[in-house]
Design an enzyme around this catalytic site. Structure first.
Site, PDB file in Angstrom:
ATOM      1  N   HIS A 306       0.862  -1.195   0.000  1.00 29.27           N
ATOM      2  CA  HIS A 306       0.000   0.000   0.000  1.00 29.27           C
ATOM      3  C   HIS A 306       0.891   1.235   0.000  1.00 29.27           C
ATOM      4  O   HIS A 306       1.944   1.267   0.623  1.00 29.27           O
ATOM      5  CB  HIS A 306      -0.908   0.017   1.241  1.00 29.27           C
ATOM      6  CG  HIS A 306      -2.084   0.926   1.085  1.00 29.27           C
ATOM      7  ND1 HIS A 306      -2.017   2.265   1.370  1.00 29.27           N
ATOM      8  CD2 HIS A 306      -3.320   0.690   0.627  1.00 29.27           C
ATOM      9  CE1 HIS A 306      -3.187   2.817   1.121  1.00 29.27           C
ATOM     10  NE2 HIS A 306      -4.003   1.896   0.658  1.00 29.27           N
ATOM     11  N   ASP A 363      -7.917  -5.375  -0.191  1.00 30.33           N
ATOM     12  CA  ASP A 363      -8.370  -6.250  -1.286  1.00 30.33           C
ATOM     13  C   ASP A 363      -7.997  -7.710  -1.084  1.00 30.33           C
ATOM     14  O   ASP A 363      -8.458  -8.567  -1.835  1.00 30.33           O
ATOM     15  CB  ASP A 363      -7.751  -5.758  -2.611  1.00 30.33           C
ATOM     16  CG  ASP A 363      -8.306  -4.404  -3.002  1.00 30.33           C
ATOM     17  OD1 ASP A 363      -7.521  -3.466  -3.174  1.00 30.33           O
ATOM     18  OD2 ASP A 363      -9.545  -4.284  -3.073  1.00 30.33           O
TER      19      ASP A 363
HETATM   20  C1  SDX Z   1      -6.119  -0.158  -3.125  1.00 27.84           C
HETATM   21  O1  SDX Z   1      -4.424   4.433  -2.309  1.00 27.84           O
HETATM   22  C2  SDX Z   1      -5.306   3.767  -1.676  1.00 27.84           C
HETATM   23  O2  SDX Z   1      -5.699   4.103  -0.579  1.00 27.84           O
HETATM   24  C3  SDX Z   1      -5.841   2.548  -2.416  1.00 27.84           C
HETATM   25  C4  SDX Z   1      -6.869   1.721  -1.644  1.00 27.84           C
HETATM   26  C5  SDX Z   1      -8.151   2.494  -1.424  1.00 27.84           C
HETATM   27  O3  SDX Z   1      -8.877   2.175  -0.481  1.00 27.84           O
HETATM   28  O4  SDX Z   1      -8.481   3.353  -2.292  1.00 27.84           O
HETATM   29  O5  SDX Z   1      -6.357   1.341  -0.388  1.00 27.84           O
HETATM   30  C6  SDX Z   1      -7.276   0.475  -2.426  1.00 27.84           C
HETATM   31  O6  SDX Z   1      -5.883   0.147  -4.260  1.00 27.84           O
HETATM   32  C7  SDX Z   1      -5.254  -1.126  -2.377  1.00 27.84           C
HETATM   33  C8  SDX Z   1      -4.025  -1.633  -3.213  1.00 27.84           C
HETATM   34  C9  SDX Z   1      -4.479  -2.764  -4.111  1.00 27.84           C
HETATM   35  N1  SDX Z   1      -3.421  -3.106  -5.078  1.00 27.84           N
HETATM   36  C10 SDX Z   1      -2.735  -4.270  -4.950  1.00 27.84           C
HETATM   37  O7  SDX Z   1      -2.913  -5.087  -4.047  1.00 27.84           O
HETATM   38  C11 SDX Z   1      -1.750  -4.539  -6.083  1.00 27.84           C
HETATM   39  C12 SDX Z   1      -0.404  -5.053  -5.503  1.00 27.84           C
HETATM   40  N2  SDX Z   1       0.205  -3.979  -4.786  1.00 27.84           N
HETATM   41  C13 SDX Z   1       1.020  -3.070  -5.493  1.00 27.84           C
HETATM   42  O8  SDX Z   1       1.143  -3.085  -6.818  1.00 27.84           O
HETATM   43  C14 SDX Z   1       1.554  -1.864  -4.720  1.00 27.84           C
HETATM   44  O9  SDX Z   1       1.830  -2.282  -3.455  1.00 27.84           O
HETATM   45  C15 SDX Z   1       0.623  -0.677  -4.676  1.00 27.84           C
HETATM   46  C16 SDX Z   1       0.175  -0.269  -6.049  1.00 27.84           C
HETATM   47  C17 SDX Z   1      -0.574  -0.970  -3.832  1.00 27.84           C
HETATM   48  C18 SDX Z   1       1.389   0.492  -4.034  1.00 27.84           C
HETATM   49  O10 SDX Z   1       2.334   0.897  -4.941  1.00 27.84           O
HETATM   50  P1  SDX Z   1       3.494   1.975  -4.553  1.00 27.84           P
HETATM   51  O11 SDX Z   1       3.148   2.690  -3.300  1.00 27.84           O
HETATM   52  O12 SDX Z   1       3.774   2.772  -5.760  1.00 27.84           O
HETATM   53  O13 SDX Z   1       4.726   1.039  -4.185  1.00 27.84           O
HETATM   54  P2  SDX Z   1       5.689   0.402  -5.256  1.00 27.84           P
HETATM   55  O14 SDX Z   1       4.877  -0.218  -6.365  1.00 27.84           O
HETATM   56  O15 SDX Z   1       6.721   1.401  -5.623  1.00 27.84           O
HETATM   57  O16 SDX Z   1       6.319  -0.776  -4.414  1.00 27.84           O
HETATM   58  C19 SDX Z   1       7.368  -0.508  -3.495  1.00 27.84           C
HETATM   59  C20 SDX Z   1       8.277  -1.723  -3.625  1.00 27.84           C
HETATM   60  C21 SDX Z   1       8.645  -2.027  -5.074  1.00 27.84           C
HETATM   61  O17 SDX Z   1       9.938  -2.628  -5.057  1.00 27.84           O
HETATM   62  P3  SDX Z   1      11.243  -1.673  -5.479  1.00 27.84           P
HETATM   63  O18 SDX Z   1      10.872  -0.977  -6.758  1.00 27.84           O
HETATM   64  O19 SDX Z   1      11.404  -0.714  -4.334  1.00 27.84           O
HETATM   65  O20 SDX Z   1      12.367  -2.678  -5.598  1.00 27.84           O
HETATM   66  O21 SDX Z   1       7.560  -2.878  -3.159  1.00 27.84           O
HETATM   67  C22 SDX Z   1       7.418  -3.815  -4.230  1.00 27.84           C
HETATM   68  C23 SDX Z   1       7.661  -3.073  -5.534  1.00 27.84           C
HETATM   69  O22 SDX Z   1       8.205  -3.947  -6.506  1.00 27.84           O
HETATM   70  N3  SDX Z   1       6.030  -4.287  -4.179  1.00 27.84           N
HETATM   71  C24 SDX Z   1       5.663  -5.567  -4.265  1.00 27.84           C
HETATM   72  C25 SDX Z   1       4.259  -5.548  -4.108  1.00 27.84           C
HETATM   73  N4  SDX Z   1       3.825  -4.293  -3.949  1.00 27.84           N
HETATM   74  C26 SDX Z   1       4.922  -3.507  -4.004  1.00 27.84           C
HETATM   75  N5  SDX Z   1       6.348  -6.694  -4.458  1.00 27.84           N
HETATM   76  C27 SDX Z   1       5.635  -7.850  -4.506  1.00 27.84           C
HETATM   77  N6  SDX Z   1       4.275  -7.938  -4.351  1.00 27.84           N
HETATM   78  C28 SDX Z   1       3.574  -6.800  -4.163  1.00 27.84           C
HETATM   79  N7  SDX Z   1       2.237  -6.847  -4.023  1.00 27.84           N
END
Ligand code: SDX
Length: 428
Positions: A306, A363
């Protein structure tokens, strides 16, 4: 005395005021930056940027805290219901009995859609994704209420709020019924909000449909937990569209499309598809945690991570216990739930997930409950949209009422070609 931050660049120093929120959040107010330095800020994904001041929802990512108009989500989940929560989020206070009765009456008595709207469903190809249908049909409401689209007219905004909250469940249920070739039912004004939705989703003209009160209550709680979440992707979309003084129907239609993405609301569908994939692959959770950890592998554990919560998502804890309760009460054996529990257990101990502060988000478990309620997987994100609607409405309304109202128009850093001349086609 306002705190200030000093920015020094190119031999010039300027002081920028610090803005502080009611719960101690601080930000650098850069609204004068460009005028006084010619500089803009650069922040892809707005990871470090606040787009507005808002009094609706407060998140503390470190403490795993979520407040709707100051009230902790845990208390609202235990004591309130979705219609009352919607009123709280939209109007800023818990309603009196009269206010709640009036609000409920209007929502109940706007739940039918214009009969012509049913023709829209005939125009879609077979089994379209219901998020595309819902966004298109919600946007089309602007054509049916062209005299009530004013964004500064309190009465027109009021009736639009009632129409949206009342009609989205009908529009959603119609998209499901149409996809399975069953007649489009009418709402039933004697039922509660979630009973009415379940009845439209699962009743048929041929026999009595008995609404399970456990399902209706579980759905009401899920809608509460999704009701608002400060400046997330879809809410920011609703605000940006609304900032052009665009009507609420169109702004919400844009929000529904933004929510569809698998990184946002589409994650609840992606989680269940991921769990099904793991189940069909033999259930080796470790293999998929390894894949998620591997930077070379594009696989992500959907439902984890998140932007704000770096400790735990308070909603996920409530959804997890609700999932457990529902599966038990409905006596459902769910191998996917067992896989989810194992996935969470392993991921929370895995150094990669600990280092990246990746925890289950809202989720991760919600899809398992929708499955238990027999809601089809491609409707999961529609359920998220029905829940988030009061938040979108409240944020759009707060924007329109903002004394500092401005159209949203970010800058960019240009990285394209320097100026050059047009080359006639014969010389290319
Ligand atoms: C919702 O914003 C909100 O409040 C959203 C929400 C709401 O109520 O409106 O809470 C609802 O959208 C919840 C999120 C649902 N999405 C997912 O579950 C999809 C999987 N999660 C991600 O793709 C990610 O965690 C996000 C999109 C939720 C957050 O993305 P960020 O803040 O841009 O973080 P990032 O993608 O830059 O990740 C940080 C690091 C990365 O590694 P590095 O680039 O630093 O090496 O963490 C890793 C990512 O690769 N990472 C994951 C991961 N999520 C992030 N690695 C493996 N599995 C994952 N799920």
């Amino acid at each position: 005395m306002t705190e200030k931050a000093t920015l020094t660049y190119n031999g010039q120093s300027i002081e920028l005021p610090i803005i502080e929120g009611t719960l101690g959040q601080k930000g650098i107010d850069i609204s004068k930056l460009r005028a006084s330095t010619g500089l803009i800020t650069y922040d892809p994904g707005f990871v470090n940027t606040g787009s507005c001041a808002s009094s609706i929802t407060y998140l503390d990512g470190g403490k795993g805290q979520l407040l709707y108009r100051g009230i902790p989500i845990e208390q609202i989940a235990e004591k309130s219901n979705f219609i009352e929560t919607s009123y709280l989020i939209i109007y800023g206070h818990l309603p009196t009995k009269d206010e709640l009765d009036d609000f409920t009456y209007h929502i109940t008595h706007h739940s039918m859609v214009h009969e012509s709207i049913k023709n829209l469903y005939d125009g879609f190809p077979n089994n379209p994704h219901p998020m595309a249908v819902c966004s298109a049909v919600v946007g089309s409401l602007a054509t049916f209420y062209e005299n009530d689209l004013g964004v500064r007219d309190t009465r027109q905004i009021e009736i639009t709020i009632h129409r949206l909250l009342a009609k989205l469940p009908t529009i959603a249920a119609y998209s499901y019924k149409k996809s399975i070739g069953l007649p489009l039912p009418y709402p039933n004004n004697s039922l509660s909000y979630t009973e009415n939705f379940l009845n439209m989703m699962f009743s048929t003209p041929c026999e009595e449909y008995e609404i399970d009160p456990i399902a209706a209550k579980a759905l009401d709680l899920l809608l509460i937990l999704h009701a608002d979440h400060e400046q997330n992707c879809s809410t920011s979309t609703v605000r940006l569209v609304g900032s052009s003084m665009c009507n609420l129907f169109a702004s919400v239609s844009a929000g529904i499309y933004a929510l569809w993405g698998p990184l946002h609301g589409g994650a609840n569908q992606a989680v269940v598809e991921m769990l099904q994939m793991i189940h069909e692959d033999g259930g080796s959770v470790e293999k998929f945690v390894e894949k998620a950890r591997n930077p070379e592998d594009p696989f992500r554990l959907m439902g984890f991570g998140h932007r704000v919560y770096k400790n735990f998502d308070p909603r996920s804890r409530l959804v997890k216990s609700l999932a457990h309760e529902i599966l038990e009460k409905l006596n459902i054996q769910s191998p996917l739930f067992d896989i989810a529990l194992k996935l969470e257990e392993i991921a929370l101990k895995d150094q990669y997930f600990i280092d990246k502060k990746l925890y289950p988000n809202v989720d991760f478990y919600s899809g398992l409950i929708y499955m238990a309620l027999k809601i089809p997987v491609n409707m999961f994100t529609v359920m998220f949209a029905i829940g988030r609607l009061p938040g979108w409405i409240a944020q759009w309304k707060e924007l329109q009422e903002d004394k500092g109202f401005k159209i949203g128009r970010p800058h960019q850093i240009y990285t394209g070609e320097t100026q050059k001349d047009y080359v006639p086609i014969e010389q290319r």
